[in-house]
Motif scaffolding. Structure first.
Motif, mmCIF file in Angstrom:
data_model
loop_
_atom_site.group_PDB
_atom_site.id
_atom_site.type_symbol
_atom_site.label_atom_id
_atom_site.label_comp_id
_atom_site.label_asym_id
_atom_site.label_seq_id
_atom_site.Cartn_x
_atom_site.Cartn_y
_atom_site.Cartn_z
ATOM 1 N N SER A 205 -60.530 -14.018 25.701
ATOM 2 C CA SER A 205 -59.298 -13.248 25.485
ATOM 3 C C SER A 205 -58.370 -13.296 26.688
ATOM 4 O O SER A 205 -57.317 -12.654 26.684
ATOM 5 N N THR A 206 -58.735 -14.062 27.722
ATOM 6 C CA THR A 206 -57.941 -14.154 28.941
ATOM 7 C C THR A 206 -56.556 -14.736 28.660
ATOM 8 O O THR A 206 -56.417 -15.672 27.875
ATOM 9 N N LEU A 207 -55.553 -14.174 29.295
ATOM 10 C CA LEU A 207 -54.205 -14.742 29.258
ATOM 11 C C LEU A 207 -53.742 -15.003 30.688
ATOM 12 O O LEU A 207 -53.839 -14.111 31.540
ATOM 13 N N PRO A 208 -53.245 -16.195 30.992
ATOM 14 C CA PRO A 208 -53.294 -17.372 30.111
ATOM 15 C C PRO A 208 -54.721 -17.888 29.974
ATOM 16 O O PRO A 208 -55.562 -17.674 30.839
ATOM 17 N N LEU A 209 -54.958 -18.610 28.890
ATOM 18 C CA LEU A 209 -56.303 -19.090 28.591
ATOM 19 C C LEU A 209 -56.801 -20.075 29.636
ATOM 20 O O LEU A 209 -58.013 -20.267 29.797
ATOM 21 N N GLY A 210 -55.894 -20.678 30.375
ATOM 22 C CA GLY A 210 -56.292 -21.591 31.438
ATOM 23 C C GLY A 210 -57.123 -20.943 32.519
ATOM 24 O O GLY A 210 -57.755 -21.642 33.314
ATOM 25 N N GLY A 211 -57.145 -19.613 32.587
ATOM 26 C CA GLY A 211 -57.980 -18.913 33.548
ATOM 27 C C GLY A 211 -59.281 -18.409 32.979
ATOM 28 O O GLY A 211 -60.044 -17.705 33.668
ATOM 29 N N ALA A 212 -59.594 -18.782 31.726
ATOM 30 C CA ALA A 212 -60.787 -18.240 31.080
ATOM 31 C C ALA A 212 -62.074 -18.747 31.716
ATOM 32 O O ALA A 212 -63.086 -18.042 31.737
ATOM 33 N N ASP A 213 -62.072 -19.985 32.213
ATOM 34 C CA ASP A 213 -63.294 -20.497 32.830
ATOM 35 C C ASP A 213 -63.642 -19.695 34.080
ATOM 36 O O ASP A 213 -64.807 -19.329 34.300
ATOM 37 N N VAL A 214 -62.653 -19.359 34.891
ATOM 38 C CA VAL A 214 -62.904 -18.543 36.078
ATOM 39 C C VAL A 214 -63.355 -17.140 35.673
ATOM 40 O O VAL A 214 -64.276 -16.568 36.272
ATOM 41 N N ALA A 215 -62.746 -16.588 34.638
ATOM 42 C CA ALA A 215 -63.148 -15.268 34.172
ATOM 43 C C ALA A 215 -64.584 -15.257 33.673
ATOM 44 O O ALA A 215 -65.302 -14.263 33.821
ATOM 45 N N ASN A 500 -59.041 -20.334 18.260
ATOM 46 C CA ASN A 500 -58.170 -19.658 19.194
ATOM 47 C C ASN A 500 -57.117 -18.853 18.430
ATOM 48 O O ASN A 500 -56.603 -19.308 17.410
ATOM 49 N N ARG A 501 -56.803 -17.668 18.897
ATOM 50 C CA ARG A 501 -55.759 -16.870 18.253
ATOM 51 C C ARG A 501 -54.399 -17.539 18.469
ATOM 52 O O ARG A 501 -54.101 -18.048 19.552
ATOM 53 N N ASN A 502 -53.601 -17.543 17.426
ATOM 54 C CA ASN A 502 -52.260 -18.116 17.509
ATOM 55 C C ASN A 502 -51.341 -17.067 18.137
ATOM 56 O O ASN A 502 -51.143 -15.994 17.562
ATOM 57 N N PRO A 503 -50.749 -17.362 19.316
ATOM 58 C CA PRO A 503 -49.919 -16.337 19.964
ATOM 59 C C PRO A 503 -48.606 -16.081 19.249
ATOM 60 O O PRO A 503 -47.923 -15.102 19.537
ATOM 61 N N GLY A 504 -48.223 -16.974 18.319
ATOM 62 C CA GLY A 504 -46.993 -16.786 17.565
ATOM 63 C C GLY A 504 -45.745 -17.253 18.270
ATOM 64 O O GLY A 504 -44.637 -17.086 17.744
ATOM 65 N N THR A 505 -45.904 -17.851 19.452
ATOM 66 C CA THR A 505 -44.741 -18.236 20.260
ATOM 67 C C THR A 505 -44.528 -19.738 20.353
ATOM 68 O O THR A 505 -43.452 -20.183 20.773
ATOM 69 N N GLY A 506 -45.552 -20.522 20.024
ATOM 70 C CA GLY A 506 -45.449 -21.963 20.183
ATOM 71 C C GLY A 506 -45.751 -22.444 21.583
ATOM 72 O O GLY A 506 -45.654 -23.647 21.852
ATOM 73 N N GLU A 507 -46.130 -21.541 22.488
ATOM 74 C CA GLU A 507 -46.485 -21.947 23.847
ATOM 75 C C GLU A 507 -47.779 -22.753 23.835
ATOM 76 O O GLU A 507 -48.643 -22.551 22.976
ATOM 77 N N PRO A 508 -47.951 -23.673 24.797
ATOM 78 C CA PRO A 508 -49.222 -24.408 24.889
ATOM 79 C C PRO A 508 -50.396 -23.446 25.054
ATOM 80 O O PRO A 508 -50.278 -22.408 25.715
ATOM 81 N N ARG A 509 -51.521 -23.797 24.459
ATOM 82 C CA ARG A 509 -52.637 -22.845 24.430
ATOM 83 C C ARG A 509 -53.153 -22.497 25.826
ATOM 84 O O ARG A 509 -53.637 -21.386 26.046
ATOM 85 N N ALA A 510 -53.082 -23.421 26.767
ATOM 86 C CA ALA A 510 -53.617 -23.150 28.101
ATOM 87 C C ALA A 510 -52.739 -22.218 28.902
ATOM 88 O O ALA A 510 -53.229 -21.505 29.785
#
Length: 561
Positions: A205-215, A500-510
């Protein structure tokens, strides 16, 4: 008494072995063409092991303990010698572990090395589940004649690419696997995984998802970063796709899969490619998830039946090319091919009032719900691969009570409806946002009203703010909806964290940091006839135990978990 041998025999429901006196030659050094040296262990009967057919397993999870012992010992006790090798960069093998890359070259080098050993006889069988199946496919079109059979289980020739689809990113499987392999060589790795499972789930559930590995684990993972940055069709993953090799595989192949397995669609595609090329192939699919005990039981049975027979230059016991466990009927059935002949796609249309029917819908207003990625529709059962999470068939009552899940249900069936084959859906859909997902799940509602999931799938839409038809490919299945039951279809916009949950914004998932809720509409009228497409065939009543048993004499109808 050899306690490990007896426990494995009981766990896998095997007959007594030829011997329990097994020796292991550790840390054999296997040179690769680039100078790296991979380590392997050779398991063999203490006496008379030289010259026996060899089983080759190539594994990234270690050569001992829970990961390997139950796979290797029963084969070494029942007619094989076994070489189990740690893949590049894992558990003492040289080089760097770059998941699923280089397995073709390393595998072919290993096969050549085995054939040149003084203890090698005349034949070899490739065997293993999941990653251990993928490494077989990676080299399968260039095998020497000494390789007599392949037995890949819960695997496919393009393993992981289904998870990385741009229009349906399966977050849970590659993320959880990436965390697992990053810490697998730590002391007490398995207890640590169990203790840290909740933290790993929270990390998704981390935002941005690019930090999920560290979390999740306090450090970056190159593999997880690749997964987040590159979709399935990116050049980064081209080396992982061996599907173009399948039609050229000359050795007999016996595949074992599960209706709730992560690799099932690709595995069935591989079997179809073998069928179309006229290759000798057979397929067994049970009511299993990726790590279900039934998978191991069946795969070992295929190694000791199908594999050992071919290794000895004999033909295995005759059986149909395709053997499927038909859920609902709870019985094994034989078929000539996949998909089986005689099953015709039938449209079950969505109607107002939560009705599902083969009738064409009339004029009606769309149904609506609100999807909020800050409180995403959860994944419940089904196709899961995560520590501490139950997959497969589960009660869906809690999920269906959520306001962001629509359900459509047939009247009580007055006859059985048998569905075997590829399942799809066409959902006419509109969102208040340009970016949204459509998740469709097929369920069986029993006479007491309990709704149990059969199969499902998700597709992500761009331009979702315009009314359009979302074509959803659900997992294939074999299920008999019994008389007195009802067929149900769920429609929602997520199954987190499987997808992955769709953020609804079109931003890249990471890099997405904003979560935007959307108002979703599902249409069911003559111009927008939303429907699920079910391959329906004639129901043939069958009695007796033969349909419930495999060639190894095991009734595995209850091995769901």
């Amino acid at each position: 008494m050899n306690l490990g041998s007896h426990l494995t025999q009981r766990l896998l429901r095997l007959p007594p072995p030829l011997t329990r006196d097994v020796a292991v030659d550790h840390d054999l050094r296997v040179p690769m063409r680039d100078g790296a040296v991979l380590l392997a262990d050779r398991w063999r009967p203490r006496s008379g092991g030289d010259g026996l057919p060899t089983v080759l397993l190539r594994i990234p999870y270690g050569r001992a303990g829970m990961a390997a012992g139950p796979m290797v010992r029963p084969l070494a006790e029942r007619g094989f010698q076994v070489l189990i090798q740690s893949t590049r960069g894992t558990f003492g093998s040289g080089g760097t572990f770059d998941p699923m890359r280089g397995e073709r070259e390393d595998g072919l080098d290993t096969v050549d090395w085995v054939i040149g050993q003084p203890w090698f006889g005349e034949s070899m069988v490739l065997y293993g589940m999941s990653y251990l199946g993928f490494v077989q496919w990676a080299m399968a079109d260039q095998l020497p004649p000494q390789v007599r059979a392949m037995i890949p289980a819960v695997s496919e020739s393009a393993l992981s690419l289904e998870f990385l689809r741009e229009d349906g990113f399966s977050l849970e499987t590659p993320f959880g696997w990436g965390v697992m392999v990053a810490g697998q060589e730590r002391r007490w790795a398995i207890p640590r995984q169990l203790l840290e499972a909740r933290r790993v789930r929270r990390a998704m559930s981390t935002l941005p998802l690019g930090g999920a590995d560290v979390a999740a684990m306090g450090q970056r993972s190159a593999y997880i970063q690749d997964v987040l940055a590159h979709d399935a069709d990116a050049p980064r993953w081209a080396q992982l796709d061996h599907s173009h090799r399948v039609a050229d595989v000359a050795v007999p192949v016996s595949s074992v899969g599960g209706w709730y397995d992560i690799a099932l669609p690709g595995q069935l595609r591989d079997h179809q490619a073998l069928q179309a090329a006229g290759r000798q192939a057979r397929l067994t699919v049970g009511p299993w998830t990726h790590t279900a005990r039934g998978v191991g039981v069946t795969a070992v049975g295929e190694a000791l039946g199908f594999g050992l027979a071919h290794a000895r230059g004999e033909q295995p016991a005759e059986r149909a090319p395709v053997r499927l466990f038909v859920m609902g009927e709870e019985a094994w059935r034989d078929f000539p091919s996949w998909p089986p002949p005689g099953y015709t796609p039938q449209r079950f249309h969505l109607h107002p009032g939560g009705v599902l029917s083969t009738d064409t819908p009339g004029e009606s207003a769309p149904d609506g719900y609100r999807y909020d990625p800050a409180d995403p529709t959860p994944a419940v059962g089904g196709v899961r691969l995560a520590v501490g999470v139950k997959g497969g068939r589960v009660d869906n009552s809690g999920l269906e009570a959520r306001p962001d899940v629509l359900t459509y249900t047939t009247p009580v069936l007055d006859t059985d409806v048998e569905v075997i084959g590829e399942v799809g859906a066409e959902i006419w859909f509109r969102s208040s946002l340009a970016h949204a997902d459509v998740f469709v799940r097929l369920c069986d509602v029993d006479a007491k009203g309990r709704s149990t999931n059969v199969c499902d799938g998700l597709v992500g839409l761009t331009g979702a703010d315009r009314t359009s038809r979302a074509t959803v490919r659900l997992w294939p299945t074999a299920h008999s909806f019994r008389r007195g039951h009802r067929i149900r279809v769920q429609v929602s916009s997520g199954a987190f964290p499987r997808y992955n949950r769709n953020p609804g914004t079109g931003e890249p998932r990471a890099t997405a940091t904003t979560l935007r809720a959307g108002n979703q509409e599902v249409f069911h009228d003559p111009e927008h006839p939303s429907a699920v497409l079910l391959p329906v065939g004639p129901v043939i009543r069958r009695n007796g135990s033969a349909e419930r048993e495999l060639d190894n004499g095991l009734d595995m109808s209850g091995l769901d978990n």
